[in-house]
Every structure is written in C-alpha cells, then in structure tokens.
Write an enzyme that holds these catalytic residues in place. Structure first.
Site, PDB file in Angstrom:
ATOM      1  N   LYS A 139       6.015 -53.091  40.442  1.00  0.00           N
ATOM      2  CA  LYS A 139       5.620 -52.618  39.108  1.00  0.00           C
ATOM      3  C   LYS A 139       5.138 -53.781  38.243  1.00  0.00           C
ATOM      4  O   LYS A 139       4.216 -53.619  37.430  1.00  0.00           O
ATOM      5  CB  LYS A 139       6.777 -51.898  38.438  1.00  0.00           C
ATOM      6  CG  LYS A 139       7.134 -50.563  39.065  1.00  0.00           C
ATOM      7  CD  LYS A 139       6.024 -49.515  38.889  1.00  0.00           C
ATOM      8  CE  LYS A 139       5.998 -48.946  37.494  1.00  0.00           C
ATOM      9  NZ  LYS A 139       4.997 -47.843  37.378  1.00  0.00           N
ATOM     10  N   TYR A 176      10.876 -52.310  43.861  1.00  0.00           N
ATOM     11  CA  TYR A 176      10.319 -51.492  42.780  1.00  0.00           C
ATOM     12  C   TYR A 176       9.903 -52.378  41.600  1.00  0.00           C
ATOM     13  O   TYR A 176       8.756 -52.317  41.139  1.00  0.00           O
ATOM     14  CB  TYR A 176      11.341 -50.455  42.329  1.00  0.00           C
ATOM     15  CG  TYR A 176      10.912 -49.709  41.075  1.00  0.00           C
ATOM     16  CD1 TYR A 176       9.909 -48.750  41.130  1.00  0.00           C
ATOM     17  CD2 TYR A 176      11.491 -49.986  39.836  1.00  0.00           C
ATOM     18  CE1 TYR A 176       9.487 -48.079  39.988  1.00  0.00           C
ATOM     19  CE2 TYR A 176      11.086 -49.320  38.700  1.00  0.00           C
ATOM     20  CZ  TYR A 176      10.088 -48.367  38.769  1.00  0.00           C
ATOM     21  OH  TYR A 176       9.678 -47.716  37.629  1.00  0.00           O
TER      22      TYR A 176
END
Length: 324
Positions: free
Chosen positions: A141, A137
């Site tokens: 990102k 994640y």
C-alpha cells in the site's frame, strides 16, 4: 460527473457508490463479483480485476474521474498476491488515467504505510513512510500511495490519497466478523496494558472523505492535490473498550485474558517463521503486526483533511454501529 469506482462491491467502495448516486453522479463500478444491491441503484457494473489493465481501461471509457478502492487486505499471504493487486493494480489505474486523459484520481490508501510497530500519537502526514514494514499489506500500500502522489500533475492528472483508519459500520464484512470469530474461539486476548488509544472511522465518514477529495481534484491547481490525508472520526478511543462495544450486540463477552506486548511480539515472530517455512496460506493466530496494532497507540492529527478537503466526520451519535 461520471466516476469509476474500483472495488465497487467492497465495504467502503459500495458506500462511496451509494453516496455518489445519491447526489446525482453517474457511476461505473469495477469489481470481481456480482452485486445485486448495486445493480438496483442503476449503475453500470463491469466485472474485472485491477490486475488486468484491459478491464480497467474498459471501465474507464469517457469518465471524468476514478476513485480507486480495490485492494487485498490482510496480515498474511504471498508477496506476489499483495504486490500484484495493491501496487501493480494501482499502477494500472494510474496508467489508464494518463492514457485516457482522465484528470482526477482519488486513491484509498492506509495509515499502515507509516506504521513500523511503534506508538503513533497524534501524528500528521509529515510522518515518514515506515522503513521496516511488518506485513506485505502495508508495504504494498505504501508503494501504491507513492506512485499515486508521484503521478499528480496539475493540468493533466490531479491525485489525492486518503488513509482511513479502522473502518466500521453496518454490514462490515472484515473487522467485526474477525473479532467475533476470535472471541468465540477464545483467541481474543488483551495485548499490552489495555490502555492504548486508537482512532477509527465510520464507513459513511470514510465515503464522505473520498467524495470531498474527488471534488477537490476537480479544481484547477488544487492545493489539496498531490497529498495524502489521514481520515478518522477525530475521536480517539480506548482500543479494548471500543472492541467490547462492538462485540456486545453479537452476545460476545469482552476479552479479559492478557498477554504482554513483548511476549505477543515473540509469539508472532515465531509463528511467521513457522508459517513461512511450511508455506501455510492461512493467517497465523498472531503476527508482529497484529501484536503491535493491538498494543500500541495509533491516533492521528486530521487537520490537513479538515483544512484542505473540508472534511468533518459525521457525528457518531447519528450513525449506526451494527446491523445489516
């Protein structure tokens, strides 16, 4: 102004939609589900996925700006799923903005892009991206944020990336349910010495920050554009006291059992290896990222958001902490 909000049915996305509608903007929502509450606001909702550039293009016809919140969060899963949604999906949004001549893009990023497992004490946006990412994640990102900021081009497309930290508030479908579930199953334990301080942000404050950023991208050669900003309530709290406060309305007792950070880290690393080898898709009870998040300080200097965006978090006393 006509604005596309990707991830319109999400916790933050729907709060942004409500704020935009309340001030008179025309909103087009792009999301993967059906959202009766948003339909009741009279907005146009297009069902689609940011991985599909045609869906992004269809939602973005004749709009002035895009607020991009669509993402997949979580501590476990395949690189492919995180990369395609968080990174490629963002690249699709950028490409459509450039193709259609949309001049304003606000991207919802994450403070985790700078997190490598160490303490984060009052850091600002000069902190570098993590060299070692502890989960897909944060890595995907970070790649997305880098692409958004690189796309900033005054006179053509002005971009801003926001990093809201630990979003909470009424209707939270992520953080609070996870805490309650772990508490009821006896899996919520204090990691470390229990004194770590963290920043949080109420969903209404986070939504406000996105709308303020949207307005700044509408100014020619805006000094606010081309930058990332940490977004918080500007009130660091003790992590475990805050968790206890969130659990109280659900009738859950605060955690009392403790585990050392190094022990939790080793357990997380072992579980990651086992789950990866067995190709298990569900999230392990502990990961290195989770151990570090629960034990380390992570609070931020939001001077840039205050000075360049005019951001002031809504007073906590005026905000709901729980409820539908």
């Amino acid at each position: 102004m006509k604005v596309v909000v990707t991830g319109c049915g999400g916790f933050l996305g729907s709060a942004i939609v409500r704020l935009l509608v309340a001030r008179g903007d025309t909103v087009v929502g792009l999301g993967r589900g059906v959202y009766p509450l948003l339909d009741s606001l009279g907005i146009q909702t297009i069902r689609g996925d940011v991985r599909d550039v045609a869906a992004v293009r269809a939602a973005s016809q004749s709009v002035d700006a895009v607020i991009h919140t669509a993402a997949i969060a979580g501590l476990w899963g395949s690189w492919k799923s995180f990369y395609e949604i968080n990174t490629v999906g963002t690249e699709n949004v950028i490409a459509v903005c450039q193709e259609l001549g949309i001049g304003r893009l606000v991207h919802c990023s994450s403070p985790s892009v700078t997190f490598d497992g160490g303490h984060q004490r009052g850091i600002d946006e000069t902190a570098p991206y993590a060299v070692r990412h502890l989960c897909h994640y944060s890595h995907t990102k970070a790649l997305a944020e880098i692409a958004v900021l690189a796309a900033n081009q005054p006179g053509r497309l002005q971009t801003i990336a926001l990093r809201p930290h630990l979003i909470w508030g009424p209707g939270d479908p992520h953080l609070l349910p996870r805490l309650i579930d772990r508490s009821r199953r006896g899996r919520l334990v204090i990691v470390g010495d229990g004194r770590n301080r963290i920043d949080t942000v109420h969903v209404d404050s986070a939504a406000l920050a996105h709308v303020l950023a949207l307005d700044k991208t509408g100014q020619a050669n805006s000094p606010a554009a081309g930058r990332a900003y940490f977004i918080t309530q500007d009130q660091p709290v003790n992590c475990w006291q805050w968790i206890a406060t969130l659990l109280q309305p659900a009738g859950c007792d605060p955690p009392h059992r403790r585990i050392g950070f190094k022990t939790a880290w080793r357990i997380g690393a072992t579980m990651e290896r086992i789950y990866a080898a067995a190709r298990l898709n569900h999230e392990p009870p502990m990961t290195r990222f989770l151990a570090a998040q629960l034990a380390r300080d992570h609070y931020f200097d939001i001077s840039a958001a205050k000075n360049l965006l005019g951001y002031r978090p809504k007073p906590t006393e005026s905000l709901q902490t729980s409820g539908p």
